[in-house]
Design an enzyme around this catalytic site. Structure first.
Site, mmCIF file in Angstrom:
data_model
loop_
_atom_site.group_PDB
_atom_site.id
_atom_site.type_symbol
_atom_site.label_atom_id
_atom_site.label_comp_id
_atom_site.label_asym_id
_atom_site.label_seq_id
_atom_site.Cartn_x
_atom_site.Cartn_y
_atom_site.Cartn_z
ATOM 1 N N PRO A 167 -6.248 -2.263 4.607
ATOM 2 C CA PRO A 167 -6.693 -1.080 5.356
ATOM 3 C C PRO A 167 -7.666 -0.161 4.636
ATOM 4 O O PRO A 167 -8.269 0.700 5.278
ATOM 5 C CB PRO A 167 -5.382 -0.332 5.643
ATOM 6 C CG PRO A 167 -4.480 -0.703 4.510
ATOM 7 C CD PRO A 167 -4.850 -2.123 4.155
ATOM 8 N N TYR B 223 -12.581 13.733 -1.164
ATOM 9 C CA TYR B 223 -13.576 12.925 -1.856
ATOM 10 C C TYR B 223 -14.903 13.678 -1.982
ATOM 11 O O TYR B 223 -15.397 13.906 -3.086
ATOM 12 C CB TYR B 223 -13.821 11.615 -1.100
ATOM 13 C CG TYR B 223 -12.636 10.694 -0.993
ATOM 14 C CD1 TYR B 223 -12.561 9.543 -1.777
ATOM 15 C CD2 TYR B 223 -11.601 10.942 -0.096
ATOM 16 C CE1 TYR B 223 -11.479 8.674 -1.680
ATOM 17 C CE2 TYR B 223 -10.515 10.086 0.011
ATOM 18 C CZ TYR B 223 -10.455 8.956 -0.780
ATOM 19 O OH TYR B 223 -9.383 8.103 -0.685
ATOM 20 N N GLU C 167 -6.430 1.924 -6.331
ATOM 21 C CA GLU C 167 -6.585 1.919 -7.771
ATOM 22 C C GLU C 167 -5.332 1.510 -8.532
ATOM 23 O O GLU C 167 -4.970 2.128 -9.536
ATOM 24 C CB GLU C 167 -7.047 3.301 -8.235
ATOM 25 C CG GLU C 167 -6.092 4.457 -7.942
ATOM 26 C CD GLU C 167 -6.238 5.102 -6.579
ATOM 27 O OE1 GLU C 167 -5.708 6.203 -6.391
ATOM 28 O OE2 GLU C 167 -6.883 4.499 -5.695
ATOM 29 N N GLN D 92 0.882 -1.166 0.000
ATOM 30 C CA GLN D 92 0.000 0.000 0.000
ATOM 31 C C GLN D 92 0.919 1.214 0.000
ATOM 32 O O GLN D 92 1.491 1.563 1.027
ATOM 33 C CB GLN D 92 -0.934 0.006 1.213
ATOM 34 C CG GLN D 92 -1.761 1.269 1.353
ATOM 35 C CD GLN D 92 -2.652 1.537 0.150
ATOM 36 O OE1 GLN D 92 -3.250 0.608 -0.390
ATOM 37 N NE2 GLN D 92 -2.732 2.777 -0.289
ATOM 38 N N LEU D 93 1.087 1.846 -1.159
ATOM 39 C CA LEU D 93 2.124 2.859 -1.326
ATOM 40 C C LEU D 93 1.606 4.294 -1.255
ATOM 41 O O LEU D 93 2.398 5.213 -1.042
ATOM 42 C CB LEU D 93 2.851 2.646 -2.656
ATOM 43 C CG LEU D 93 3.437 1.246 -2.888
ATOM 44 C CD1 LEU D 93 4.315 1.248 -4.126
ATOM 45 C CD2 LEU D 93 4.201 0.737 -1.678
ATOM 46 N N GLU E 271 -9.473 12.419 -6.153
ATOM 47 C CA GLU E 271 -10.600 11.770 -5.478
ATOM 48 C C GLU E 271 -11.942 12.455 -5.712
ATOM 49 O O GLU E 271 -12.968 11.785 -5.801
ATOM 50 C CB GLU E 271 -10.313 11.663 -3.981
ATOM 51 C CG GLU E 271 -9.112 10.786 -3.654
ATOM 52 C CD GLU E 271 -9.276 9.333 -4.095
ATOM 53 O OE1 GLU E 271 -10.391 8.939 -4.478
ATOM 54 O OE2 GLU E 271 -8.271 8.593 -4.054
ATOM 55 N N GLU F 294 -13.095 2.677 -7.879
ATOM 56 C CA GLU F 294 -11.725 2.333 -8.271
ATOM 57 C C GLU F 294 -11.579 2.287 -9.792
ATOM 58 O O GLU F 294 -10.536 2.669 -10.329
ATOM 59 C CB GLU F 294 -11.312 0.996 -7.644
ATOM 60 C CG GLU F 294 -11.395 0.961 -6.124
ATOM 61 C CD GLU F 294 -10.661 2.102 -5.434
ATOM 62 O OE1 GLU F 294 -9.684 2.621 -6.002
ATOM 63 O OE2 GLU F 294 -11.071 2.484 -4.328
#
Length: 652
Positions: A293, A411, A298, A165-166, A345, A323
Site C-alpha cells: 500500500p 512530509y 523504513e 505494515q505496522l 517525515e 527510505e
C-alpha cells in the site's frame, strides 16, 4: 554476521555539556506541553512504568490459516514506583497465556476502544526497580490489520505471500506490545515459515524444522514496535551494492537489480557525508507484491518498497533515498508520538532532497521541492477535515486514528519548514552543523517538537533574533498552506512554458494537423520523468496559467486528444507509474471516456495508496457507478488499511 558500525564522532561548534537551557518565544512557551517527550495518547499501554531492555519474537507463520502465532518475551524493569499491573496494546489478537518470570499470571482483555484496540491488563505485583521477563502467548485473527496474506493467484508466481505494515498503530495487531514510538527496544526474532522470510534486522542463520525453516534475526539498535517488518514468500535476492541486496519474487529480480544497482551505495555515502556514518550495517530492499500500500516502509536493514518504483528508467529511485534517510530520521531519532510525525517525515524528505541535490545539483533539489509543494496543495485541498489534519503539529489526543491523519502535510510542510530554517539561518554551510548536532544528540531516543525547538534555539543562540522572527504559529499550529519559500525554478519554468503554450493553442487551433505542426514529440525529449509528471499535473491544475486564460479541457477534445497522440511515447506508453497516474488524471479531467475503464483496469494492478485513493476519487467524479463496481470487485486484493480508506473516500 555483521556487527553494528561504530558511530563516527562529529565535531560541533561547541560541546554539548556547555549548552544552557534557552527559553523559546512567548508564543511557543505558551504551547509547551507539561512534559517532554509529550505523552503518547495513541497507546493504551502503561509504557511510562517500565524500562525495556530487549524483546524476543518467536513466530510461526501459517499460510494455511493466514495467522501468526507464538509468543513475545519482554525483558523489563519497573521504574521507581511499584506497579500492580502491566498494560499492553492489542488489536484483534487471541491471547492464550501470560507468564511473569515463567509463572502464569491472570490477565484480561478489556472491551475494544476503537481505533486504539483492546487493552491487555496483566495482574502483576512488582516492586520498584524489579527486573523481570514477561512472556505473552498469542495468535492473530482474521480481523488482523497488520498483515496481508495473498494466495498464489494474487501473486506473480505459484506461491503464497505475506507482509506486515505496522505504522502507525498496527504493531498491536501483530503481537501484544507497548505500541508507541516513545518506547524502543533491541530485538531478537525467530520466525518459522515454509517460505523464505525477511525481517527488520540482520539475519543470523536458519534452522530446518521438518517442512518449515526457522529464520533467525537480530536488531541491536533499539527500535519502536511500529518499525518491526516481516515478509515471507517466494523470495530471491541479488547484490546491488557492497552492503546492499534486493529481495523480490523471481520474475522481478533482474528488473530490480538494473533499477537499483550502483545508486544505493551513492545514496548511503552522500547521507553519511551530510550526517554521520550509517549505523545499521546492511541496507537491503524488499520489493513487495503489487498490493503493497505504500511507496516504502523504513523497516531497519530491510526497506519495504512498492513495485511501482520499477519504472525501467531509474527515475523513481528517489523513494529509496527517502527510505534510506529514515535510517537517521525516524529510525535512529524518532517522533515520540504521532502528533509529532513531521519530525520523522519532514526531516526525511529534507535529507532525501539533500541527497538528490548533492548527486544531481541544486536545481534538481528545488524542482523536487516544487513537485512536493504541488502535492501539498492537492493534499490539503482534498482533505475532509483540513482544519484538524493540515497543521504540522497534530492533536490526536482524543483517540483519533493516526491513519486518518495520514497525508502529505508532515512530509512537505515539514520539509518546507526545515528548508525555510536553512535559508534564513544562512544556507547549508550554517545549517549543516546543526543537522549533525541534532541527530547526534537524539540518537536512539524519541522526542517531541519542543525538544527540537529547544535544541534549535540553543544551537543558534547567536541568531536568536532570526528564529524569533519565524512565524512559528503559522508553520506549526495553523491549518492550510505555509508561507512559500523561494525555489530555483529553472527546471519548472521550461515545463510551465510548454503548458502555457498548450493552453493558448488549445483555444486557437482546430484540427489535429494544426497541432502536429505546432507541437512534436521532441518537446518532451529534454524532460526527465519528473518534469513530465509536472507537465501533466499543470495541464490540469493550471497554477502557472493566468486566471483569465485557464480552460476546461473537456471543451477542447481535439486539443487533448492531439496532445496524447503527439506525446504517445512519453505519456500513454510510459511504464512509470507516476506518469501513468498523471496521464489518467489528465484524461478523466478532459472527459475522455475510454480512459475511465482503462483507469479502472489499472486500479487492479496497483496497491499503492498514493495512486489507488486519488484514482478512485477521479473515477468517482466521472462515473460513480464504475468506481463503486471496480472497488467491489477489487477490494479484497487491497491491503486492509487501503481498503478501509478507499471505502471512506467513496463514502460507502
Amino acid at each position: 554476521m555483521i556487527n553494528r558500525l561504530i558511530q563516527r564522532i562529529v565535531p560541533f561548534s561547541r560541546p554539548l555539556s556547555t549548552v544552557k537551557k534557552t527559553m523559546l518565544t512567548p508564543f511557543l512557551e505558551s504551547k509547551r506541553p507539561q512534559q517532554s517527550p509529550e505523552y503518547d495518547y495513541s497507546t493504551l499501554s502503561n509504557y511510562k512504568s517500565f524500562q525495556i531492555k530487549h524483546t524476543t519474537l518467536n513466530f510461526l507463520l501459517s499460510f494455511e490459516k493466514s495467522t501468526v502465532s507464538g509468543d513475545v518475551v519482554f525483558d523489563l524493569t519497573t521504574l521507581k514506583e511499584a506497579v500492580k499491573h502491566i498494560d499492553l496494546d492489542t488489536s484483534y489478537l487471541d491471547v492464550n497465556e501470560v507468564l511473569v518470570d515463567d509463572k502464569p499470571v491472570e490477565f484480561k482483555i478489556e472491551e475494544r476502544k476503537q481505533p486504539l484496540g483492546s487493552k491487555l491488563v496483566i495482574a502483576a505485583e512488582l516492586e520498584a526497580e524489579r527486573q523481570f521477563k514477561l512472556r505473552v502467548k498469542f495468535s492473530t485473527t482474521k480481523d488482523c490489520t497488520a498483515l496481508q496474506w495473498l494466495t498464489p493467484q494474487q501473486t506473480s508466481g505459484d506461491k503464497p505471500y505475506m507482509f506486515s505494515q505496522l505504522e502507525a498503530i498496527h504493531a498491536r495487531a501483530l503481537f501484544p506490545c507497548f505500541d508507541t514510538p516513545s518506547y524502543k527496544s533491541t530485538f531478537t526474532a525467530n520466525i518459522e515459515s515454509t517460505l523464505p522470510v525477511v525481517f527488520s534486522g540482520i539475519a543470523t542463520g536458519s534452522t530446518p524444522n521438518g517442512e518449515s525453516t526457522v529464520y533467525h534475526f537480530k536488531q541491536d539498535i533499539p527500535i519502536p514496535a511500529y518499525l518491526v517488518g516481516i515478509a515471507s514468500g517466494d523470495l530471491v535476492s541479488a547484490s546491488i551494492g557492497p552492503r546492499s541486496k534486493v529481495y523480490t519474487e523471481p520474475h522481478r529480480l533482474d528488473d530490480c537489480v538494473w533499477e537499483f544497482s550502483n545508486d544505493v551505495e551513492k545514496f548511503i555515502k552522500t547521507a553519511e557525508n551530510l550526517i554521520f556514518d550509517y549505523e545499521w550495517g546492511t541496507y537491503d530492499i524488499l520489493v513487495n507484491v503489487d498490493s503493497y500500500p505504500y511507496g516504502g516502509m523504513e523497516s531497519p536493514n530491510m526497506t519495504f518498497a512498492t513495485p511501482t518504483l520499477i519504472a525501467h528508467d531509474k527515475t523513481n529511485i528517489d523513494v529509496i533515498a527517502h527510505e534510506l534517510a529514515h535510517s537517521w530520521s525516524g529510525n535512529l531519532v524518532t517522533n515520540c508520538s504521532w502528533n509529532h510525525f513531521w519530525l520523522n517525515e519532514g526531516w526525511t524528505v529534507y535529507i532525501e532532497r539533500r541527497i538528490v541535490g548533492a548527486l544531481h545539483g541544486e536545481p534538481t533539489r528545488h524542482f523536487s521541492a516544487l513537485i512536493g509543494w504541488s502535492d501539498l496543495e492537492n493534499s490539503i485541498n482534498s482533505m475532509r477535515n483540513p482544519e484538524k489534519f493540515s497543521t504540522l503539529v497534530q492533536n490526536l489526543n482524543d483517540g483519533t486514528d493516526p491513519d486518518d491523519a495520514f497525508s502529505t502535510v508532515p512530509y512537505e510542510k515539514g520539509f518546507n519548514l526545515l528548508f525555510h530554517l536553512e535559508t534564513v539561518l544562512g544556507g547549508p554551510q550554517e545549517f549543516d552543523p546543526f543537522i549533525r548536532h541534532y541527530f547526534k544528540k537524539f540518537a536512539r531516543q524519541s522526542l517531541d517538537t519542543f525538544q527540537f525547538l529547544d535544541t534549535l534555539f540553543e544551537f543558534f543562540e547567536n541568531k536568536r533574533e532570526i528564529l524569533e522572527n519565524v512565524d512559528w504559529e503559522t508553520w506549526l499550529f495553523k491549518p492550510g498552506m505555509p508561507p512559500k519559500p523561494q525555489f530555483i525554478t529553472t527546471m519548472a519554468d521550461n515545463v510551465f512554458s510548454l503548458v502555457n503554450k498548450w493552453i493558448v493553442k488549445a483555444q486557437e487551433l482546430k484540427t489535429t494537423e494544426e497541432f502536429s505542426k505546432e507541437f512534436s514529440e521532441s518537446d518532451l525529449s529534454e524532460f526527465n520523468s519528473n518534469q513530465v509528471v509536472l507537465f501533466l499535473e499543470e495541464l490540469v491544475a493550471q497554477n502557472c496559467v493566468p486566471v483569465e486564460s485557464k480552460i476546461e479541457w473537456s471543451k477542447y477534445s481535439v486539443a487533448s486528444e492531439s496532445l496524447l497522440s503527439i506525446y504517445k511515447k512519453q505519456v500513454t506508453e510510459s511504464q512509470n507509474a507516476e506518469v501513468v497516474f498523471k496521464n489518467y488524471k489528465f484524461q478523466t479531467t478532459a472527459r475522455i471516456q475510454p480512459s475511465y475503464q482503462q483507469l479502472a483496469n489499472w486500479l487492479g494492478t496497483v496497491g499503492r495508496m498514493k495512486f489507488v485513493r486519488p484514482g478512485y476519487r477521479l473515477l468517482n467524479a466521472v462515473d460513480r457507478d464504475l468506481a463503486i463496481a471496480t472497488f467491489e470487485k477489487l477490494k479484497d486484493t487491497y491491503h486492509p488499511i487501503c481498503k478501509q480508506l478507499v471505502k471512506q473516500d467513496l463514502e460507502l
